[in-house]
Design an enzyme around this catalytic site. Structure first.
Site, PDB file in Angstrom:
ATOM      1  N   GLU A  87      50.501  41.533  74.563  1.00 19.28           N
ATOM      2  CA  GLU A  87      51.372  40.872  74.004  1.00 19.28           C
ATOM      3  C   GLU A  87      52.794  40.891  73.032  1.00 19.28           C
ATOM      4  OE1 GLU A  87      50.672  37.385  73.921  1.00 19.28           O
ATOM      5  OE2 GLU A  87      49.354  37.966  75.901  1.00 19.28           O
ATOM      6  N   SER A 466      -7.353   5.467  57.952  1.00 20.36           N
ATOM      7  CA  SER A 466      -7.486   5.854  56.669  1.00 20.36           C
ATOM      8  C   SER A 466      -6.843   6.351  55.977  1.00 20.36           C
ATOM      9  CB  SER A 466      -9.284   5.772  56.996  1.00 20.36           C
ATOM     10  OG  SER A 466     -10.393   4.870  57.797  1.00 20.36           O
TER      11      SER A 466
END
Length: 840
Positions: A87, A466
């Site tokens: 680059e 219950s």
């Protein structure tokens, strides 16, 4: 000639002056539009939110951008060399703009007739990526040049390079080389090979076109270009080039490498963070640490899946998900099958497969991953036909009774073998909590988050059955009753026309024992005793008692069926209520986030939960949250508390007494272990866990639409629920399957055989190597010998002993009559305030 040279020189000088003047003019014209590049020193890179377990395992990652911020020192030198060679080879030499690079690119363009080399430096790319768009205009290019020059004045070369390597887009929503290493190769950037480094370094030019997943041929060529430039710049040897340039492309997509499966919890975290930080939560690099531990979360997931699959298989096989070809039609070839299966979803632990051949006791399969496998009889024999939730067909005698060639089915792995499977209709939830402070230790909201995002832990309101009775009995103890108080276990036949249609609650099973102590009534889950007890203390008193356990009043209907669990609560609310029985009566609040940090490791939030404090003495509920309340506690309050450290002014409110919590806990231990000649409703936990420090309660609603089990030790409480998302669908019954041997569940579905196995499987792992820790007996509790039939004191030969709160113990003795039977006294038993109307 000299005259013309002088004129040329003057023209050139004028041109240079005009050029400089033009540049200065352009700069001052554009200057107001240029951003402040000094912000780059404190730039916050958009980074996804990550969710972890308490012990650091990755649960989830949220946010479209994939980024792993790295310091330049954390990036291997070959990666830096590859990027620079490709680059910007003169990066450390130019001032942000490279005239030589511009001239070289222009020359190539002039010779070839088209642009073949870029002239932008890394600094220019940083300027573009942080401050500008990618539009191709002269104004944007000029701004880029000036910004690059400014950046070079404010940042060092290393700082600029670090920003670039973390910011550059590299495809598949990965930004920066750290994220790209994970996305394409599933590695840390430090683990990449030279050829993999070159692939990533070649991506900035065109991430979509040079992508190694989408375009491996182009990626191959681009990689070798990068390697060639590294060779030209002397960063690699010829031998390294030769080896790396011949390597095949092996990239594939890697999602976030989660190591712990907890999607329902992750979604709860995501919602919490978005509520707190808004949409920025997805990009500000949050690291969220939850309260779950990996071991217990995995145990919760496995226990829930096994419980659901066990229920589903005993109720029968509903058939294949599709028939790809029928008898007499051309059979699909292997490639067609694999192509079809690769489009099908997989819901762990289920794997889609296709039957390609059938034997008498086996089937040949092709699985989604292309693997060819054999499904043996042990994996098929369970699959009698599903008829209804309460009816199953005959047990199969051959694989052909169950499957056909061309059928698309589901299988799951069990060790080395495959088992025929199906997507369950039933669903379940499991949540475990530390009762000391409310920390969630395990949470699974359903069979599959991919199939349903509905979190049954905190979103499903279901009748509790219950499971509600311990809270009724605890409220009665707060009203002066004792575990020895006698309630008549007899059918209720009275009807008050003013109250509407006749309601006749019955025991399940329909067995009635006559006058029975409260301990036995709760341990055996006697329905009619619960109704009589609720009538005795009053419905409004009972409702107030439920709210003391954290149950929301708006979801409590004022009806006598509330005694048997007609109210609808979430599993999270239920586990919170049971946590109060485990921690001595303190109303802790469930929480699931311990800490939140930003991308710079700065702590944004640290949990400070209100905590229970066993042994802190008896403090009024209002005092428990008052500053300096701990000063009234004798001794070392920190050592006495259930967790350490506890912030003194952040103690949870104590809304029931430690004595009542202990008495109910001890009774629920009886519900696990039973008594002389009888088993408690939770007997499976006694058989499988063989621990004396566990307490628990089953729960089943009318027609078995919901099944529950909640149980705990002093330091861990968990609730399991199972049922259909359709509230009207009952869990039904399962007939005995002769193919499955003696060790199977058959008959009706209840809390004890449908939900409790999930709880047991979780606790087996969660309590492994945890020594037994019996519930400590709080101050103010005494133990006396009593007569088991009357609940009164026993002169001699006591049938049992019982715990009492000091001041509530019986003061009279059971007196044998002349015929040897007990004399009960003044129409009530055990000193509890029970009227004769409630007894008979």
């Amino acid at each position: 000639m000299l005259k013309w040279l002088v004129r040329l020189f003057i023209v050139m000088m004028l041109g240079a002056v005009l050029g400089v003047a033009s540049l200065i003019g352009i700069y001052f014209y554009i200057k107001p539009q240029l951003p402040d590049v000094s912000a780059l020193r404190d730039v916050k890179l958009a980074t996804p939110m990550k969710v972890y377990s308490r012990d650091g395992e990755l649960i989830a990652q949220f946010g479209e951008i994939r980024r792993i911020p790295l310091q330049l020192s954390e990036i291997p030198q070959p990666m830096i060399d590859a990027v620079l060679a490709t680059e910007d080879a003169r990066f450390y030499e130019h001032p942000g703009i490279d005239p030589i690079g511009i001239l070289r690119a222009a020359t190539v363009w002039a010779v070839s007739g088209r642009p073949q080399q870029g002239a932008s430096t890394i600094t220019q790319q940083v300027a573009r990526n942080f401050f500008l768009t990618n539009e191709k205009t002269i104004v944007r290019k000029v701004k880029e040049v000036f910004l690059a020059w400014r950046i070079e004045q404010n940042l060092t070369k290393d700082e600029i390079l670090a920003l670039y390597l973390n910011k550059i887009p590299l495809g598949y929503r990965s930004f920066g080389v750290g994220a790209a290493a994970q996305v394409y190769f599933g590695k840390e950037v430090s683990e990449l090979t030279l050829d993999e480094i070159a692939i990533i370094a070649g991506l900035p030019k065109a991430p979509s076109m040079l992508n190694p997943i989408r375009s491996p041929e182009r990626a191959f060529a681009r990689r070798n270009v990068v390697l060639g430039r590294m060779l030209d710049t002397g960063k690699i040897t010829q031998a390294q080039y030769d080896e790396a340039s011949k390597m095949p492309i092996k990239a594939r997509y890697h999602g976030a490498e989660t190591t712990l499966h907890a999607p329902y919890l992750a979604e709860m975290v995501r919602q919490k963070m978005v509520d707190q930080f808004g949409e920025d939560a997805y990009t500000m690099g949050l690291h969220v640490y939850t309260t779950v531990t990996a071991n217990r979360q995995r145990a919760a997931k496995e226990a829930l899946l096994e419980g659901i699959i066990a229920y589903d298989t005993r109720h029968g096989y509903r058939g294949p998900s599709a028939q790809l070809w029928k008898e007499g039609e051309p059979q699909w070839d292997y490639n067609q099958i694999v192509a079809h299966l690769n489009k099908e979803p997989a819901y762990s632990p289920l794997i889609p497969a296709v039957v390609t051949n059938l034997g008498d006791k086996s089937a040949s399969l092709v699985l989604k991953n292309g693997k060819q496998a054999e499904l043996n009889w042990d994996g098929i024999k369970w699959a009698r036909a599903f008829i209804t939730d309460s009816r199953q067909g005959n047990a199969p005698k051959s694989a052909r009774d169950v499957l056909k060639v061309g059928a698309q089915i589901w299988v799951r792995e069990q060790g080395e073998a495959l088992i025929l499977a199906q997507i369950p209709d039933v669903n379940a939830a499991l949540v475990a909590m530390n009762p000391a402070d409310g920390a969630i230790e395990g949470l699974v909201g359903g069979f599959s988050f991919e199939l349903s995002k509905f979190n049954r832990v905190d979103q499903a309101r279901r009748q509790i059955g219950s499971n509600i009775k311990p809270f009724l009995y605890a409220t009665a103890l707060e009203q002066g009753y004792t575990l020895a108080s006698i309630i008549n276990d007899a059918p209720i036949n009275q009807w008050d026309p003013a109250k509407g249609p006749m309601w006749q609650p019955k025991n399940s099973p329909a067995v009635y024992d006559g006058p029975t102590p409260l301990r036995i009534g709760l341990a055996k889950s006697k329905n009619v005793m619960s109704v009589r007890l609720m009538r005795a203390i009053g419905l409004d008193t009972y409702i107030d008692g439920l709210t003391r356990f954290g149950f929301p009043r708006e979801h409590i209907q004022r009806h006598e069926s509330l005694a048997l669990g007609a109210a609808e609560f979430t599993p999270l609310e239920v586990v919170r209520g049971f946590a109060m029985l485990a921690n001595g009566g303190y109303q802790v609040t469930p929480y699931f986030i311990t800490e939140v940090k930003d991308s710079f490791d700065k702590t944004l939030f640290s949990a400070n939960p209100a905590a229970a404090c066993r042994g802190c003495g008896t403090l009024a509920a209002a005092d428990m949250n008052a500053p300096d309340a701990y000063l009234n506690v004798p001794g070392d309050w920190r050592a006495q508390c259930a967790i350490d450290p506890v912030v003194p002014n952040n103690l949870a409110p104590q809304t029931i007494s430690a004595q009542s919590a202990f008495l109910i806990t001890d009774t629920l231990t009886t519900a696990i272990w039973g008594g002389r000649g009888w088993m408690g409703t939770g007997w499976r936990a006694a058989r499988d866990l063989k621990r004396r420090d566990i307490s628990g309660k089953t729960g089943t609603t009318n027609e078995s639409r919901d099944a529950w089990f909640s149980g705990y030790t002093p330091n861990l409480v968990a609730t399991a629920w199972i049922g259909f998302d359709n509230h009207q669908r009952a869990l039904g019954r399962a007939a005995y399957n002769p193919n499955m041997g003696r060790d199977q569940t058959a008959g009706g579905e209840f809390g004890g055989n449908a939900a409790q196995p999930i709880w047991i499987d979780f606790m087996k792992v969660a309590l492994d190597k945890v020594p037994e820790q019996p519930m400590p007996v709080p101050e103010g509790i005494i133990k006396l010998p009593i007569d088991g039939e009357t609940g009164l004191l026993s002169h001699s030969g006591a049938t049992t002993t019982e715990y009492f709160k000091e001041g509530t113990e019986p003061t009279r003795y059971a007196t044998p009559s002349s015929d040897g039977n007990r004399v009960y006294g003044d129409g009530y038993y055990g000193e509890g305030p029970v009227s004769t109307d409630d007894l008979f």
